[in-house]
Design a protein around this motif. Sequence first.
Motif, mmCIF file in Angstrom:
data_model
loop_
_atom_site.group_PDB
_atom_site.id
_atom_site.type_symbol
_atom_site.label_atom_id
_atom_site.label_comp_id
_atom_site.label_asym_id
_atom_site.label_seq_id
_atom_site.Cartn_x
_atom_site.Cartn_y
_atom_site.Cartn_z
ATOM 1 N N LEU A 1 0.823 -1.284 0.202
ATOM 2 C CA LEU A 1 -0.107 0.108 0.136
ATOM 3 C C LEU A 1 0.674 1.285 0.106
ATOM 4 C CD1 LEU A 1 -2.915 -1.152 2.477
ATOM 5 C CD2 LEU A 1 -2.989 -0.768 -0.040
ATOM 6 N N ALA A 2 2.233 1.139 -0.147
ATOM 7 C CA ALA A 2 3.233 2.297 -0.083
ATOM 8 C C ALA A 2 3.312 2.875 -1.637
ATOM 9 C CB ALA A 2 4.476 1.635 0.406
ATOM 10 N N ASN A 3 3.653 4.266 -1.539
ATOM 11 C CA ASN A 3 3.739 4.764 -2.674
ATOM 12 C C ASN A 3 5.192 4.800 -3.106
ATOM 13 O OD1 ASN A 3 0.952 5.603 -3.925
ATOM 14 N ND2 ASN A 3 1.002 6.662 -1.911
ATOM 15 N N ASP A 4 5.937 5.006 -2.189
ATOM 16 C CA ASP A 4 7.521 5.058 -2.229
ATOM 17 C C ASP A 4 8.239 4.748 -1.112
ATOM 18 O OD1 ASP A 4 7.552 7.364 -0.602
ATOM 19 O OD2 ASP A 4 6.990 8.487 -2.449
ATOM 20 N N LEU A 5 9.560 4.838 -0.894
ATOM 21 C CA LEU A 5 10.390 4.337 0.188
ATOM 22 C C LEU A 5 9.993 5.210 1.318
ATOM 23 C CD1 LEU A 5 14.036 3.474 -0.981
ATOM 24 C CD2 LEU A 5 12.501 1.888 0.454
ATOM 25 N N VAL A 6 9.943 6.463 0.906
ATOM 26 C CA VAL A 6 9.660 7.271 2.393
ATOM 27 C C VAL A 6 8.339 6.909 2.910
ATOM 28 C CG1 VAL A 6 9.164 9.842 2.869
ATOM 29 C CG2 VAL A 6 11.116 9.255 1.220
ATOM 30 N N ASP A 7 7.193 6.908 2.005
ATOM 31 C CA ASP A 7 5.960 6.442 2.499
ATOM 32 C C ASP A 7 5.940 5.044 3.118
ATOM 33 O OD1 ASP A 7 3.216 6.733 2.768
ATOM 34 O OD2 ASP A 7 3.056 5.667 0.733
ATOM 35 N N LEU A 8 6.718 4.201 2.704
ATOM 36 C CA LEU A 8 6.895 3.030 3.260
ATOM 37 C C LEU A 8 7.466 3.253 4.806
ATOM 38 C CD1 LEU A 8 6.745 -0.200 3.416
ATOM 39 C CD2 LEU A 8 8.965 -0.095 2.058
ATOM 40 N N LYS A 9 8.505 3.899 4.837
ATOM 41 C CA LYS A 9 9.131 4.090 6.093
ATOM 42 C C LYS A 9 8.331 4.596 7.114
ATOM 43 C CE LYS A 9 12.480 7.182 6.534
ATOM 44 N NZ LYS A 9 13.979 7.759 6.405
ATOM 45 N N GLU A 10 7.276 5.576 6.540
ATOM 46 C CA GLU A 10 6.367 6.429 7.510
ATOM 47 C C GLU A 10 5.338 5.137 8.131
ATOM 48 O OE1 GLU A 10 3.033 9.769 7.554
ATOM 49 O OE2 GLU A 10 4.530 9.560 6.066
ATOM 50 N N LYS A 11 4.782 4.451 7.202
ATOM 51 C CA LYS A 11 3.899 3.242 7.507
ATOM 52 C C LYS A 11 4.574 2.338 8.434
ATOM 53 C CE LYS A 11 1.529 3.322 3.044
ATOM 54 N NZ LYS A 11 0.080 3.965 3.624
ATOM 55 N N LEU A 12 5.722 1.989 8.070
ATOM 56 C CA LEU A 12 6.671 0.877 9.216
ATOM 57 C C LEU A 12 6.535 1.551 10.711
ATOM 58 C CD1 LEU A 12 9.334 -0.862 7.008
ATOM 59 C CD2 LEU A 12 6.793 -1.416 7.380
ATOM 60 N N GLY A 13 6.779 2.896 10.617
ATOM 61 C CA GLY A 13 6.967 3.665 11.834
ATOM 62 C C GLY A 13 5.419 3.576 12.608
ATOM 63 N N ASN A 14 4.499 3.607 11.866
ATOM 64 C CA ASN A 14 3.119 3.721 12.406
ATOM 65 C C ASN A 14 2.656 2.311 12.846
ATOM 66 O OD1 ASN A 14 2.952 6.483 11.956
ATOM 67 N ND2 ASN A 14 2.191 6.183 10.313
ATOM 68 N N ILE A 15 3.431 1.279 12.623
ATOM 69 C CA ILE A 15 2.963 -0.103 13.223
ATOM 70 C C ILE A 15 2.659 -0.140 14.841
ATOM 71 C CG2 ILE A 15 3.654 -2.390 13.691
ATOM 72 C CD1 ILE A 15 4.715 -2.392 10.849
ATOM 73 N N ILE A 16 1.579 -0.570 15.343
ATOM 74 C CA ILE A 16 1.506 -0.674 16.887
ATOM 75 C C ILE A 16 1.898 -2.233 17.071
ATOM 76 C CG2 ILE A 16 -0.347 -0.952 18.525
ATOM 77 C CD1 ILE A 16 -1.890 1.111 17.124
ATOM 78 N N VAL A 17 2.819 -2.224 17.987
ATOM 79 C CA VAL A 17 3.777 -3.294 18.496
ATOM 80 C C VAL A 17 2.894 -4.136 19.750
ATOM 81 C CG1 VAL A 17 5.585 -3.069 17.041
ATOM 82 C CG2 VAL A 17 5.641 -2.428 19.313
ATOM 83 N N ALA A 18 2.497 -2.866 20.668
ATOM 84 C CA ALA A 18 2.023 -3.270 21.705
ATOM 85 C C ALA A 18 1.432 -2.213 22.614
ATOM 86 C CB ALA A 18 3.361 -3.703 22.965
#
Length: 556
Positions: free
Chosen positions: A208-225
């Motif tokens: 669902l990412a548009n580019d590397l910067v967008d992917l990095k933001e998405k990965l940072g938004n993952i809730i882990v706990a």
Amino acid sequence: MTLSDQEIARASTMLPIMEIARKLQINEEDLRPYGKYIAKLPLRLIDSEKIKGKKLILVTAITPTVAGEGKTTASIGLCEGLNKIGVKTAAVLREPSLGPVFGMKGGAAGGGYSQVLPMESINLHFTGDFAAVEKSHNLLAALLDNHIHQGNSLNIDPRKIVWKRVMDMNERALRDIVIGLGGHAQGVPRESGFDITAASEVMAALCLANDLVDLKEKLGNIIVAYTYDNQPVYARELKAQGAMTALLKHTIMPNLVQTIEGNAAIIHGGPFANIAQGSNSIIATKMGLSLADYVVTEAGFASDLGGEKFLDLKCQYGSLKPDLAVIVATIRALKSHAGIPFEKLKEENVEAVKSGLENLEKHIENIKHFMLCPVVAINKFATDSEEEIKAVMQRCQELGVKVALSEGWEKGGEGCIGLAKVVQEVAESGRSNFTPLYNFEWPIEQKIETVARKIYGASDVEYSLKAKQQIKLFNKIGLDKLPICIAKTQYSLSDDPKLINKPIGFTIKIREFDIAAGAGFIIPIAGNIMRMPGLPSKPAAENIDIDAEGNITGLF
């Protein structure tokens, strides 16, 4: 003697990948070759201006049965057929997971004379994309456990950790485990487990990412706990997103391969459709639309799962506007929906076909909910009788829906010319006016109930106490505006796999939610959904072998 899919693939003559690239006007310096027949495509080849006016065709299907529908085979056959009638077309597909390859379903490279090549490489490791997703996901898990071991400054409650580990294998023994045993040096003991890589939120975010910067933001938004006071903890708080994205530097680039007839196929990403969005990446789809005039893409399972998620979720996030949807059906599957046992599906039974048409009619209705024109593709088997085929065609004509045979498995592109002409006619007619089913801004319950009632045909939706509490939490922490990605069985329009054909009067029961805040969706869970499959009693892996020269056998 009928040749196997692998024998057909091995007998095919492949073109060097540079020749496939030239058909798409790609310069040699823009390719990232992975051997002679596979290449990565850099994201700079995506051109929003070139996308305008191109045609996007979604291939979906009726509700899956053990008889099979052959959606990927039909997608590749349609791509071949369109190229045969002079339409520059690329197939854009998902990558296979090793779980199904070694389990029961087998590979995902098409079949017969409608395959993507090199079939063996695509089904086994390919360019390492799944391995990179796995490493990125598990790096976050390692950083999380290390943070707790090193003092837990984020106040994480070990009982509220929601981030498991993943591996690309069917491994039931790892579904629920205890980690951190062996003393203080080994970490903090807690319950955990493994999901299959295709179920990873990293995979969903990648697609669902548009580019590397967008992917990095998405990965940072993952809730882990969650903390002891029930506040979400994000991957960015562990400073994980940079390293996770670095592992995906090459993975984010789509893979270019070829069909048996030497046409372009772009394969990228592989989220499952019963627990995630079930379609290839936004990047791959836009890449295809930048390079070809038509793109044929498929979404996992039927219109109620991958189809709905493609249209409501991926298309809204990617600003994509499909021009029509092809619904793949088989005579055998229609008879299966009428209750005919598997061993009798080869016998002519026109009345059973007519009864099973209720399921096809519901999927036609579903596509029309999105203001799209449906086209029905009858994926023909040798055992189908003329009367059975006639019954399907006659009903489609009564409904005002275009229908054609798909004989790509047996005849390749030649067997899909009729379907290609119908698809071209509908695509160029402009009769579709794609409209998503819901707006992201709607309340969570309204989004769920819209999909349940319109797409599944449910009469009601019930929420468990836990689900209601989770909705309150999502509202509180500002995640209620995310789209929904309902997890349910693929074997029924309902949440009960035993309710085949077109069930009515049922209630969808939402027992709990998962959250994929990084990928960008909420996951209402209806029924018992397995995120780590197990192997069957006779795994496909038992039939796979390799000789002294490295020749692999037994793949399908």
